[in-house]
Design a protein around this motif. Structure first.
Motif, PDB file in Angstrom:
ATOM      1  N   VAL A   1      -1.257  12.122  -4.384  1.00  0.00           N
ATOM      2  CA  VAL A   1      -0.270  13.136  -4.758  1.00  0.00           C
ATOM      3  C   VAL A   1       0.835  12.496  -5.590  1.00  0.00           C
ATOM      4  N   SER A   2       1.335  11.384  -5.081  1.00  0.00           N
ATOM      5  CA  SER A   2       2.405  10.699  -5.794  1.00  0.00           C
ATOM      6  C   SER A   2       1.978  10.362  -7.214  1.00  0.00           C
ATOM      7  N   ARG A   3       0.801   9.779  -7.309  1.00  0.00           N
ATOM      8  CA  ARG A   3       0.330   9.386  -8.640  1.00  0.00           C
ATOM      9  C   ARG A   3       0.120  10.594  -9.542  1.00  0.00           C
ATOM     10  N   ALA A   4      -0.429  11.656  -8.972  1.00  0.00           N
ATOM     11  CA  ALA A   4      -0.662  12.853  -9.767  1.00  0.00           C
ATOM     12  C   ALA A   4       0.662  13.387 -10.326  1.00  0.00           C
ATOM     13  N   LEU A   5       1.663  13.418  -9.462  1.00  0.00           N
ATOM     14  CA  LEU A   5       2.957  13.957  -9.887  1.00  0.00           C
ATOM     15  C   LEU A   5       3.606  13.072 -10.937  1.00  0.00           C
TER      16      LEU A   5
ATOM     17  N   LYS B   1      -4.795   7.243 -13.925  1.00  0.00           N
ATOM     18  CA  LYS B   1      -5.914   6.932 -13.038  1.00  0.00           C
ATOM     19  C   LYS B   1      -6.416   8.162 -12.290  1.00  0.00           C
ATOM     20  N   ILE B   2      -5.565   9.151 -12.194  1.00  0.00           N
ATOM     21  CA  ILE B   2      -5.930  10.345 -11.441  1.00  0.00           C
ATOM     22  C   ILE B   2      -6.670  11.313 -12.370  1.00  0.00           C
ATOM     23  N   SER B   3      -7.744  11.894 -11.846  1.00  0.00           N
ATOM     24  CA  SER B   3      -8.534  12.795 -12.693  1.00  0.00           C
ATOM     25  C   SER B   3      -7.727  14.040 -13.036  1.00  0.00           C
ATOM     26  N   LEU B   4      -8.026  14.566 -14.175  1.00  0.00           N
ATOM     27  CA  LEU B   4      -7.278  15.725 -14.665  1.00  0.00           C
ATOM     28  C   LEU B   4      -7.300  16.865 -13.655  1.00  0.00           C
TER      29      LEU B   4
ATOM     30  N   ARG C   1      -5.077  16.150 -10.728  1.00  0.00           N
ATOM     31  CA  ARG C   1      -3.692  16.174 -11.168  1.00  0.00           C
ATOM     32  C   ARG C   1      -3.185  17.604 -11.301  1.00  0.00           C
ATOM     33  N   GLU C   2      -3.995  18.405 -11.963  1.00  0.00           N
ATOM     34  CA  GLU C   2      -3.560  19.787 -12.167  1.00  0.00           C
ATOM     35  C   GLU C   2      -3.458  20.547 -10.853  1.00  0.00           C
ATOM     36  N   LEU C   3      -4.387  20.262  -9.983  1.00  0.00           N
ATOM     37  CA  LEU C   3      -4.357  20.924  -8.677  1.00  0.00           C
ATOM     38  C   LEU C   3      -3.076  20.558  -7.928  1.00  0.00           C
ATOM     39  N   VAL C   4      -2.777  19.279  -7.942  1.00  0.00           N
ATOM     40  CA  VAL C   4      -1.577  18.811  -7.246  1.00  0.00           C
ATOM     41  C   VAL C   4      -0.333  19.452  -7.849  1.00  0.00           C
ATOM     42  N   MET C   5      -0.272  19.419  -9.152  1.00  0.00           N
ATOM     43  CA  MET C   5       0.878  20.008  -9.842  1.00  0.00           C
ATOM     44  C   MET C   5       1.067  21.461  -9.424  1.00  0.00           C
ATOM     45  N   LYS C   6      -0.029  22.183  -9.465  1.00  0.00           N
ATOM     46  CA  LYS C   6       0.038  23.610  -9.151  1.00  0.00           C
ATOM     47  C   LYS C   6       0.506  23.821  -7.708  1.00  0.00           C
ATOM     48  N   THR C   7      -0.114  23.054  -6.805  1.00  0.00           N
ATOM     49  CA  THR C   7       0.237  23.197  -5.395  1.00  0.00           C
ATOM     50  C   THR C   7       1.696  22.831  -5.152  1.00  0.00           C
ATOM     51  N   ALA C   8       2.126  21.745  -5.797  1.00  0.00           N
ATOM     52  CA  ALA C   8       3.514  21.318  -5.643  1.00  0.00           C
ATOM     53  C   ALA C   8       4.460  22.442  -6.065  1.00  0.00           C
ATOM     54  N   GLU C   9       4.118  23.028  -7.172  1.00  0.00           N
ATOM     55  CA  GLU C   9       4.897  24.154  -7.697  1.00  0.00           C
ATOM     56  C   GLU C   9       4.958  25.282  -6.661  1.00  0.00           C
ATOM     57  N   GLU C  10       3.762  25.631  -6.181  1.00  0.00           N
ATOM     58  CA  GLU C  10       3.668  26.732  -5.219  1.00  0.00           C
ATOM     59  C   GLU C  10       4.461  26.483  -3.952  1.00  0.00           C
ATOM     60  N   MET C  11       4.405  25.226  -3.512  1.00  0.00           N
ATOM     61  CA  MET C  11       5.079  24.906  -2.247  1.00  0.00           C
ATOM     62  C   MET C  11       6.556  24.591  -2.447  1.00  0.00           C
TER      63      MET C  11
END
Lengths: 341, 341
Positions: free
Chosen positions: A20-24, A29-32, A35-45
């Motif tokens: 998560v940290s790396r994605a944000l 190194k994190i797959s697209l 990364r996008e999933l994490v970003m979206k979820t972070a936004e949502e939460m």
DNA sequence: GAAATTTATGTAATCGATTGCACTAAATTA
DNA sequence: TAATTTAGTGCAATCGATTACATAAATTTC
């Protein structure tokens, strides 16, 4: 209400907090997809990075301290604005401290800033600062320090100032061109370089134009209004009072004007007056006051840039930058005889 | 240069970091001998508590944010000083932000403060703030908020203000006692309560003294000097121009005086003027300006106390305190006809 | 003198984010 | 096809201080 952390996100997505940290942080190194999933979820939460944790980990607080004598002087508040504007896009915020021109308070405030673990300090030293122990402590800790306007000459410390000598020279030259010959000077605290430089600029202009320098015309003042009042009283009692005053401060210039008006002496007809700093009240006084603008916003921005360059140098090479800006003479009614005619 | 931590101390003394921490915090569980030893060693090793670590652990940053329209107005800078003085002994430091009376900048600054994880926010809302989404976010996060001077009426939010109604009333009453009958008013932005209240105080004083209220005498202004200049021009073109102006701002009052002097109308002989805020320039103008002092230092200190009380309540009872201070009428030359005679 | 307290200290988790190292699985190379 | 590289992710330590809980030692109680 309780904070969402990267762990909450990691649990929800069944991945590790590290990912998560790396994605944000857009780590490649994190797959697209992840990364996008994490970003979206972070936004949502409604995730928000905990800056305190970041600060602890990185050792950087993303805060800088600014130390000024008085923050409600237009000069200083404008410098502060310049610093803020330049630093804001880099994610810094700013803690402002006032010394009220008191050395003790300066030491105390430096301690406060060090305690707050600021990443850098901008300061304009107070008048009566002699001991530099507190400044040495800042340097020892390796915290970038930038002096602006009022500096101390300390090896390895950068500074941004204006050419006070030249500002004074221009001012006095202007008075001379108005036909003034007996020009007095309100000298500021010579513990500060700026006042020494203004004094020297005055002296040089006088000698360059072959005008005599009368010791009685040079009065020590402390940049308070009353100090200007007292000074002008002294001057007017001289057998041959001056026909112009170049003041190292707008406040003392104001005091002088007030006192002169009280005694019926006309400004600029009988005596020309010029101040220094372009305080905002100088445009409101009667007459409006000639002064020297110190380009404070630019000074603030330059200081910020010097700071940013300094922290960019990974290796703490003690680069020492001395930036000197050009002041601007602002001619107004208090010295403008020619326009009046 | 590298930081000394409690671990360094614990290693040196062959005790656990927990003991060191407790000793430094005067935990009574620790024996006097150990405590003193730790204290002494910490001193010797130049230990300094890492505030960032503490902040992370405790969730408190020991920082508060102050949001003002302009920090170089004497009113606001004095309030800030009051807050600082009261909060300093409690270990808080202060981040100051300027909105320059811009709602967008206000939102941005609130974000900055939230991001810096301040423990509380003091604010004087900007003129054109309509939407309160950013304020709601502060409340949702449970961060104590105190309005001063310029407030929004939001349930559960404390505020410290002055009795603007009464300040206006006293001012107008004073003008009436100078013999003025046709009193004009420079109205501020009625989006802000303070200006509404000042307006109402004006209205009440007029009716209490049986003076007619002429709609043409009430001019909208925006607390800029030029706005006062424009307003007084309008007034002077009226068939029956006013013999006094009660301005809701010192700046507009200044603009009025400047314009009047230009056209040869005497202040206070032909027209009395009074401003509001006791800005420092009001004592320097010609004539010196009558105004209303808002006791800003007291306002700052009171705001700080309200904040401290609020965080003391462990249970986040949404106590809502509305402190209203009494303003002080400051009579100066711009309205003082009686003294002149 | 054994049991119950009290006193003093240690162990380890926690606050939230970052990051070196290890590891798996897929892709590439030989 | 086996060997090697690479991409993507997880584990666990780290930043420095605090603190609930555990534990050992000292003291008191009956």
């Amino acid at each position: 209400m309780s904070k969402v952390t990267i762990y909450d996100i990691s649990k929800k997505l069944n991945i590790s907090a590290a990912t998560v940290s790396r994605a944000l942080n857009n780590n490649p190194k994190i797959s697209l997809k992840t990364r996008e999933l994490v970003m979206k979820t972070a936004e949502e939460m409604n995730y928000e990075q905990n800056t305190l944790a970041l600060a602890l980990k990185s050792g950087k607080s993303n805060t800088v301290g600014i130390l000024v004598p008085y923050m409600n002087r237009s000069f200083f508040s404008s410098v502060i604005r310049g610093i803020e504007e330049e630093l804001y896009p880099h994610g810094y915020h700013v803690i402002i401290c006032q010394t009220r021109d008191d050395a003790k308070s300066e030491v105390q405030n430096i301690n406060t800033l060090l305690n707050a673990q600021v990443d850098g300090i901008f300061m304009s030293v107070s008048k009566n600062t002699k001991d530099t122990g507190h400044i040495d402590r800042v340097l020892q800790k390796g915290i970038p320090l930038v002096f602006f306007d009022r500096k101390k000459n300390i090896p390895g410390v950068s500074s941004v100032t204006i050419d006070d000598f030249n500002g004074a020279y221009m001012s006095v030259e202007h008075l001379i061109k108005q036909g003034c010959k007996r020009i007095a000077h309100f000298l500021g605290d010579i513990n500060l370089e700026i006042y020494k430089d203004r004094y020297n600029g005055y002296l040089r202009a006088m000698t360059d134009y072959n005008l005599p320098i009368d010791k009685n015309y040079i009065i020590r003042t402390n940049s308070k209004v009353e100090s200007g009042t007292a000074a002008v009283k002294k001057l007017m009692q001289l057998p041959s009072p001056p026909d112009a005053i170049f003041s190292s401060s707008d406040f003392t210039a104001l005091g002088a004007v007030q006192e002169l008006k009280k005694t019926g002496i006309r400004v600029p007809d009988d005596i020309c007056i010029s101040g220094f700093s372009n305080e905002s009240f100088t445009q409101y006084t009667e007459p409006t006051m000639t002064t020297v603008d110190q380009t404070p916003i630019k000074m603030g921005k330059m200081s910020a840039r010097v700071f940013l360059e300094q922290i960019d140098e990974e290796i703490s090479v003690t680069i020492e930058k001395k930036v000197v800006l050009s002041p601007q003479l602002v001619i107004r009614d208090s010295s403008d005889r020619l326009k009046k005619k």
